[in-house]
Write a protein that holds these residues in place. Structure first.
Motif, short mmCIF file in Angstrom:
data_model
loop_
_atom_site.label_atom_id
_atom_site.label_comp_id
_atom_site.label_asym_id
_atom_site.label_seq_id
_atom_site.Cartn_x
_atom_site.Cartn_y
_atom_site.Cartn_z
N SER A 111 -35.46 -16.37 26.08
CA SER A 111 -34.38 -16.38 25.10
C SER A 111 -34.07 -17.77 24.59
CB SER A 111 -33.12 -15.75 25.70
OG SER A 111 -33.32 -15.41 27.02
N ASN A 152 -31.21 -12.68 23.67
CA ASN A 152 -32.36 -12.10 24.36
C ASN A 152 -33.67 -12.59 23.73
OD1 ASN A 152 -33.29 -10.39 22.22
ND2 ASN A 152 -31.48 -9.14 22.60
N PRO A 153 -34.73 -12.46 24.45
CA PRO A 153 -36.03 -12.99 24.02
C PRO A 153 -36.48 -12.43 22.68
CG PRO A 153 -36.14 -12.34 26.32
CD PRO A 153 -34.80 -11.87 25.80
N GLY A 183 -29.21 -15.35 29.98
CA GLY A 183 -28.91 -14.03 29.47
C GLY A 183 -27.62 -13.48 30.03
#
Length: 230
Positions: free
Chosen positions: A131, A184-185, A224
């Motif tokens: 992320s 988030n990624p 996260g």
DNA sequence: AGCACA
């Protein structure tokens, strides 16, 4: 109540005009162009009339509704594309087809084409996705505020950190690194693809274009965690 | 080329 008389049909154009000019209420709305807010009224008015007017209105409303719904859905896809509702994260082709973005023609409204999210929804995330983005290629004199302006519009943007480093070997110029946190990624990936090769200096074509990667060690700051936990 | 903050 008093609507009765013309609900029953003596309100037909010829009849009412001929014999009862007096009883035509002033407030009676012409059905060809409505001042009535929300076409629902019409449907109640002449359920049996020719069906033409009512039908017309209804159809219009429906199509508008549909269009609006589609619009909303599109918006969501664009804004949250690759967002919380992530696709199966099965690392397939890890490449970064930057050119796709241009083919998609995402938001090339006024030169500065930034495809917020782009149509990459089908592309699986690369296995090394995190992320946090690692950004280099920033001019040494850029400010945190300036860089924030580039990343802030992307969905999931959380924070940005600039780091000044000296060159490895003697004679090299100092440079600026930047770490950008997303929620988030997947959201990080969207920004990565969209900004890869971004011309920081619109005029200087050669020297200032961004190179983005996923940060190696996302670290505690971007782990996260929920947004509220300081 | 090069990856920091806790």
């Amino acid at each position: 109540m008093t609507d009765d008389h013309w609900k029953h049909g003596d309100a037909l154009p010829h009849a009412s005009a001929a014999q009862a000019p007096l009883q035509v209420p002033m407030k009676r709305p012409r059905s060809d162009h409505g001042d009535v807010p929300g076409g629902l009224e019409y449907v109640g008015y002449h359920p049996h009339e020719e069906g033409r007017v009512g039908c017309h209105v209804i159809r219009d409303t429906k199509s508008i509704d549909a269009a609006y719904e589609r619009y909303l859905r599109n918006r969501q896809i664009v804004l949250y594309g690759g967002g919380e509702s992530v696709r199966p994260v099965a690392g397939g082709m890890g490449g970064r087809p930057v050119d796709d973005m241009h083919m998609m023609g995402v938001g090339v409204m006024d030169g500065q084409s930034v495809g917020y999210g782009s149509g990459r929804s089908e592309m699986p995330l690369p296995p090394d996705a995190s992320s946090t983005l690692y950004v280099e290629g920033l001019p040494a004199n850029c400010t945190r505020r300036e860089v924030s302006h580039i990343f802030r519009p992307f969905a999931g943007f959380r924070e940005i950190r600039l780091v000044n480093k000296d060159s490895r070997f003697p004679g090299g110029d100092p440079f600026v690194l930047c770490f950008v946190d997303f929620s988030n990624p997947s959201q990080a990936a969207a920004a990565l693809d969209a900004l890869q090769g971004y011309k920081f200096d619109m005029l200087d074509q050669d020297s200032a274009n961004l190179r983005l990667q996923f940060a190696r060690f996302p670290g505690p700051r971007s782990a996260g965690r929920p947004r509220g936990s300081y």
